[in-house]
Design an enzyme around this catalytic site. Structure first.
Site, short mmCIF file in Angstrom:
data_model
loop_
_atom_site.label_atom_id
_atom_site.label_comp_id
_atom_site.label_asym_id
_atom_site.label_seq_id
_atom_site.Cartn_x
_atom_site.Cartn_y
_atom_site.Cartn_z
N MET A 231 0.80 -1.22 0.00
CA MET A 231 0.00 0.00 0.00
C MET A 231 0.84 1.27 0.00
O MET A 231 0.47 2.26 -0.61
CB MET A 231 -0.95 0.02 1.22
CG MET A 231 -2.30 -0.59 0.95
SD MET A 231 -3.03 -0.13 -0.63
CE MET A 231 -3.53 1.55 -0.27
N CYS A 232 2.00 1.23 0.70
CA CYS A 232 2.78 2.47 0.76
C CYS A 232 3.31 2.85 -0.61
O CYS A 232 3.42 4.03 -0.94
CB CYS A 232 3.93 2.33 1.77
SG CYS A 232 4.97 0.92 1.45
N THR A 233 3.62 1.86 -1.43
CA THR A 233 4.07 2.14 -2.78
C THR A 233 2.94 2.80 -3.56
O THR A 233 3.14 3.78 -4.27
CB THR A 233 4.49 0.84 -3.50
OG1 THR A 233 5.45 0.17 -2.72
CG2 THR A 233 5.04 1.14 -4.87
N SER A 236 2.10 6.44 -1.88
CA SER A 236 3.01 7.58 -1.92
C SER A 236 4.24 7.43 -2.79
O SER A 236 4.93 8.40 -3.04
CB SER A 236 3.44 7.95 -0.50
OG SER A 236 3.88 6.78 0.14
#
Lengths: 457, 500
Positions: A231-233, A236
């Site tokens: 999810m972080c990829t 952001s």
């Protein structure tokens, strides 16, 4: 090409042919089943030890042998055609989908005029009209809509599914039909399951004798869970066009609700167009190139390109196994065939082994090892992430003080809300003790799986 | 002037589809196997097909016509044609008839016809695919003189990172990074390629400019990188996934950049070194790549230009990706000047330079010739008497049987028993002709008589799918076709590819 003329001409030609060839009001003209007879009426050095050549075998195939085909898509169409041309007539087919225009370049029983109609019904009509004598019965339903009494009537079941969950459910259903007397399996309760799967240029075909040979769950590790981007990829730090598309799909769609409360439908061009536009915007922000409409659709639908020939090959192998088992003409595949034609043609055949403690077919009680201070959340995650279990949304119940208690259930909103706080409680807080039995239900199995809780220190 | 070789120029997905839509396939004999093959070609959309078949179905309907109508229904964009003529007649009266086709696929052909047709197609450089379904045995033979594969799409390919020979632009880019002075966020979001390159610089300066050579040194190199992970105030290493990726990728990153042997062979071949007006575009392009290698490339292929995904912030990743992409485009431009007069789309060829392949099959004449038969392949396979090779040998015996008795063995029940010894004699006579000393088990001969030359639909469908896919590979020049004989044993669901 006069398209309107052709079907009419074809229909009349089939009628003429059928009339000419009918013998004594029956469907079987002289020599019709010669290619099948040779294997049923002649002895041979490679036949199954139980095989006895006789003329009655053909009658069994034509009039009594009942086959269930699951799926009327790429594999299903091929399976129905092969089985019908091999002499099987009592065939049922189950499929919950309707025909989409994108199906037409592989699923050859369907024509442009059939778009929107149920696959099972169109497939059955086509086969029944073109192959005289064949009586395919369609079911526009999910496999879960049927119970044991439906499945019990079949001699052999062959699957052409594109979902691992459905396969596991079917696998579980056939295992639940097994009967044991004094711990010994009654062979007449076994319904062989032939399973075929394809992915691009790769495919596999396997023979499962529930209770006797490796089942779907025994070899679950062969189906690795799908990789999702972190999810972080997506949120952001996108780098690839796929990250931008997932951003639009996972984050923007629920937030902006572009079409109201409807969920994203990969088959709706308007939906894809919206995702595509948003993905392009996202990509532009990060100077990422490569977002195309086609890629967008592929990512949203998790499409793995389908190749007509792989379906043809795998369905052929599966149909042949159905024939071998129905006729005993040969020893069936033992028990797993892998096919790959990316570089030349490659096949690999091996015997998949049963798992001693398989959660589906071993009858060995499943253990859950957790310290008493572990939270229910951990147990839930284990059930979902463990490679041999891979449950999707397990519902956990148990018996406490003689009463049935639901510890956690996701699929019904009110119950989910009520039981959610349990996830943060420890096992002892929930009143569970060492040796407690937990019953777990999940979409991957028609029956609940029993687990025994073992407290570790 | 150069042959257009238009098939060679069509390289990617949409281009693959173009080659299909321009193809005209000839199918000889619309049997179960034949129609299955054609169905799997019509559905994805070949441009046109022509069925050649002299057989009738019910005395009135010609099989070719009936099949054409059925297949036409599957895809209205495909143009279907039929010729109610046996291939033997066509070979007698008009062998040039076959020159119009992209590929010829023949099914259930007697040996003599296969050999005649094979010779005609070989001279015309038209690919020929011979297929047979015989009981529970499937057979395919690909006959093509020289087939070029531009896109072999290998399942697992090594990256082309050039860390052992960093190009100038990469070295420049590397200088913009100073790992020691970076802030925490940048440090943990630096691509592993940069990390390895930086630490490699360090290692080289401390080891006489020799990269890590063996396991011990690679371990030491990994440790060097591991030591570079930032630590918090208590001395505990932080969670830096990009460094973990670097450590994991040390082995492959240190791979030597070199030209694959398959490509070297192509560089050394006759066609590459003698480019002339007859050369196809494939060879011209290959020669251009070779010339690049010996000049601008400094003995290496053009840079591929792609990098794998990795933990990094967007900007660092995109910038690094662009360094490789720009270099790749430069190299492609350089190759292009070597063939400036001739071709376009070279960028795509460069991306695939190491994936170029050529497949050459022996002709049928060579396979069948007494002096050219591949005895080694046959005898070494038959060391195991249950090898799929035995089915090939008995099929040869079956054709001999047909020549002698004008029928196939065991078609009628009463023939089965007696035909076993007759077929055995035929098989042995073929072995003797080739001076082959192999053991052919009686059980297999018996089984072939039991087959009675039947064409069960399940086996026909298996060959139908397999043959169609190989035909698509030939037509599109993508993916590597088999070379040159494929045997499918449906009894055990096994298969083998033999070079005969």
């Amino acid at each position: 090409m006069a398209d309107a003329e052709l079907p009419e001409k074809k229909r009349r030609r089939i009628e003429d042919l059928t009339e000419k060839m009918a013998v004594d009001g029956g469907y079987d003209w002289d020599g019709r089943w010669n290619h099948v007879r040779k294997f049923l009426e002649r002895p041979g050095p490679f036949a199954h030890p139980d095989f006895e050549p006789c003329t009655e075998s053909l009658q069994f195939l034509l009039e009594m042998c009942k086959i269930l085909v699951i799926g009327a898509g790429g594999l299903g169409c091929e399976l129905l055609k092969n089985l019908a041309l091999s002499g099987f007539r009592l065939i049922h087919v189950v499929d919950m989908d309707t025909i989409d225009i994108s199906n037409l370049n592989r699923q050859f029983l369907f024509r442009p005029k059939d778009v929107g109609r149920p696959k099972a019904e169109v497939a059955a009509d086509f086969i029944n009209n073109r192959i005289p004598g064949c009586k395919v019965v369609p079911h526009y339903k999910k496999i879960q809509d049927f119970d044991e009494s439906f499945y019990r009537q079949f001699h052999i079941i062959v699957c052409g599914l594109d979902s691992i969950i459905a396969r596991r459910w079917m696998n579980g259903m056939l295992i639940s039909l097994l009967s044991y007397e004094d711990g010994v399996l009654d062979p007449s309760s076994i319904i062989p399951l032939i399973d075929g799967g394809t992915e691009g240029f790769k495919g596999n075909s396997r023979v499962i004798l529930p209770g006797m040979t490796a089942c779907i769950d025994c070899t679950l590790e062969l189906y690795p869970p799908q990789i999702n981007f972190p999810m972080c990829t997506i949120a952001s730090m996108p780098r690839l066009p796929e990250h931008c598309i997932e951003y639009a799909r996972i984050l923007l769609w629920p937030k902006e609700k572009p079409f109201g409360e409807t969920s994203l439908d990969g088959d709706n061009p308007e939906h894809i167009q919206w995702v595509f536009k948003k993905s392009i915007e996202r990509a532009a922000e990060f100077h990422i190139t490569g977002v195309t409409y086609r890629l967008t659709q592929g990512v949203v639908k998790r499409i793995i390109p389908a190749v007509a020939s792989t379906n043809a090959v795998i369905a052929a192998a599966c149909s042949l196994e159905v024939f071998k088992i129905a006729s005993s003409a040969y020893i069936p595949l033992n028990n797993y065939l892998v096919f790959n034609d990316v570089d030349g043609l490659y096949t690999y055949t091996f015997e998949a082994e049963r798992k001693e403690n398989c959660s589906a077919c071993s009858q060995v009680p499943q253990n859950l090892q957790f310290p008493p201070s572990a939270k229910l959340q951990e147990v839930l995650e284990y059930l979902m992430e463990n490679a041999s279990l891979q449950m999707k949304s397990p519902a956990i119940t148990t018996t406490l003080e003689g009463k049935n208690k639901t510890l956690y259930l996701q699929s019904v909103k009110s119950i989910e809300e009520r039981t959610k706080p349990n996830l943060c409680k420890t096992l002892t807080e929930l009143g569970l003790s060492d040796g407690q039995e937990l019953a777990v239900a999940d979409v991957t199995t028609p029956q609940t799986v029993l687990f025994k809780l073992n407290f570790t220190t | 002037k150069f042959q257009p070789g238009y098939l060679c120029l069509k390289l990617w997905g949409d281009h693959g589809q173009d080659t299909l839509e321009n193809a005209h396939v000839c199918l000889i004999n619309a049997t179960a196997t034949g129609t299955e093959i054609l169905k799997n070609l019509v559905l994805p959309g070949i441009g046109a097909f022509t069925i050649v078949d002299g057989h009738t179905v019910t005395g009135e309907d010609n099989r070719a016509q009936a099949a054409t109508e059925l297949l036409q229904e599957l895809n209205s964009h495909v143009s279907g044609n039929f010729v109610e003529e046996s291939p033997e007649k066509l070979l007698d009266n008009n062998p040039d008839f076959f020159h119009r086709f992209t590929i010829v696929i023949a099914v259930q052909l007697p040996e003599s016809t296969s050999l005649r047709l094979g010779s005609v197609l070989w001279s015309a450089s038209i690919p020929f695919l011979v297929c047979k379904t015989y009981g529970l045995i499937g057979y395919m033979r690909l006959v093509v003189q020289e087939h070029t594969v531009i896109e072999s799409h290998p399942d697992s390919a090594l990256e082309d990172l050039r860390l052992d020979k960093p190009f100038a632009e990469f070295k420049n880019h590397l200088q913009s990074f100073d790992l020691e002075s970076m802030n925490k966020k940048d440090h943990s979001h630096t691509p592993w390629i940069i990390i390895i390159a930086k630490y490699l610089e360090k290692w080289l300066s401390e080891h006489n400019y020799k990269p890590p050579q063996n396991y011990k040194e690679k371990e030491a190199f990994r440790q060097l990188i591991r030591d570079g992970i930032r630590k918090n105030e208590n001395g505990v290493p932080e969670d830096e996934e990009n460094f973990e990726e670097a450590i994991k990728n040390v082995n492959t990153a240190l791979n030597q950049t070199k030209i694959p042997s398959a490509v070297e062979e192509l560089f050394n071949s006759e066609q590459c070194n003698n480019i002339n007006s007859e050369s196809s575009s494939f060879w011209v392009m290959l020669r251009a790549v070779k010339d690049f290698v010996h000049s601008e490339g400094n003995r290496d292929l053009p840079v591929r230009g792609t990098i794998p995904d990795m933990i990094a912030d967007s900007q660092k990743f995109i910038n690094l990706q662009n360094v490789y992409r720009t270099k790749a485009m430069q190299d492609a431009a350089a190759v292009s000047t070597h063939v400036q007069r001739l071709l376009q789309s070279l960028g795509k060829v460069c991306k695939n330079a190491s994936f170029l392949r050529v497949v050459r099959c022996r002709s049928l004449a060579e396979e069948y010739g007494v002096d050219s038969v591949n005895k080694d392949e046959i005898t070494s396979c038959m060391d195991n008497p249950d090898s799929e090779m035995v089915f090939y040998l008995i099929l040869r015996g079956v054709e001999r049987f047909y020549q002698q008795h004008s029928r196939y063995p065991g078609v009628y029940n009463y023939q089965v028993e007696d035909d076993i010894s007759k077929l055995k004699l035929c098989v042995n006579s073929v072995m003797q002709e080739y001076n082959l000393n192999v053991n052919i088990k009686d059980d297999y001969v018996h089984e072939f008589c039991r087959f009675g030359a039947s064409e069960p639909h399940t086996v026909a469908a298996f060959i139908g799918g397999s043959a169609a896919q190989e035909a698509i590979k030939i037509i599109s020049h993508q993916f590597v076709p088999f070379n040159n004989t494929f045997i499918y044993n449906a009894m055990l669901q096994t298969s083998a590819t033999l070079q005969l």
